[in-house]
Design a protein around this motif. Structure first.
Motif, PDB file in Angstrom:
ATOM      1  N   ARG A  26       0.825  -1.215   0.000  1.00  0.00           N
ATOM      2  CA  ARG A  26       0.000   0.000   0.000  1.00  0.00           C
ATOM      3  C   ARG A  26       0.859   1.264   0.000  1.00  0.00           C
ATOM      4  O   ARG A  26       0.548   2.223  -0.709  1.00  0.00           O
ATOM      5  N   THR A  27       1.935   1.261   0.780  1.00  0.00           N
ATOM      6  CA  THR A  27       2.819   2.428   0.823  1.00  0.00           C
ATOM      7  C   THR A  27       3.442   2.684  -0.537  1.00  0.00           C
ATOM      8  O   THR A  27       3.553   3.838  -0.970  1.00  0.00           O
ATOM      9  N   VAL A  30       0.970   4.434  -2.672  1.00  0.00           N
ATOM     10  CA  VAL A  30       0.808   5.839  -2.266  1.00  0.00           C
ATOM     11  C   VAL A  30       2.024   6.658  -2.690  1.00  0.00           C
ATOM     12  O   VAL A  30       1.886   7.748  -3.259  1.00  0.00           O
ATOM     13  N   ALA A  37      -3.641   7.809   0.156  1.00  0.00           N
ATOM     14  CA  ALA A  37      -3.470   7.024   1.385  1.00  0.00           C
ATOM     15  C   ALA A  37      -4.797   6.627   2.022  1.00  0.00           C
ATOM     16  O   ALA A  37      -4.896   5.581   2.662  1.00  0.00           O
TER      17      ALA A  37
END
Length: 136
Positions: A26-27, A30, A37
């Motif tokens: 996920r990071t 983003v 986010a």
């Protein structure tokens, strides 16, 4: 360290590994500007297939941790680790194998493989529970 405590800590370590992996996925989305986010669905159904499978593998772990942890902690607290030690490594291996199968694919064969590893875990927990009651 008993096999029981290794299984408990191993289960928790595996769960932490999965959540960190999910965090990295996920990071990276983003940081590369592909996602905001605050835009991820908790189900993971809004991610690419691997991200979805990772989300579901993580969720499956935390859904099953309470029962496993309760049995393993009970064994340790009551000095009955001889009941859980014999199958503890098999239990942990089945837990990890289920997650790995989930991460690889959701095609029919892997769903069946995943189910077999799940059934192994449930069967072991039933054996432990019945053993604590002196039934087996």
């Amino acid at each position: 360290m008993t096999a029981t405590s290794v299984a408990l800590l191993g289960f928790v370590a595996w769960l932490i590994f999965l959540v960190l992996s999910l965090g990295i996925v996920r990071t990276s989305l983003v940081m590369t500007g592909k996602r905001a986010a605050n835009s991820f669905n908790s189900s993971g159904d809004d991610m690419a297939p691997f991200g979805y499978r990772l989300t579901r593998a993580h969720a499956n772990c935390y859904e099953n941790l309470p029962a496993a942890a309760a049995l393993l902690l009970y064994a340790m607290a009551t000095g009955q680790t001889e009941i859980t030690n014999g199958l503890a490594y098999i239990f942990l291996g089945a837990r990890i194998a289920q997650s790995v199968a989930h991460l690889i694919s959701t095609n029919r064969s892997f769903v069946l493989i995943r189910f077999v590893f799940f059934v192994i875990q449930i069967a072991i927990m039933v054996i432990w529970l019945l053993s604590f009651f002196g039934i087996v």
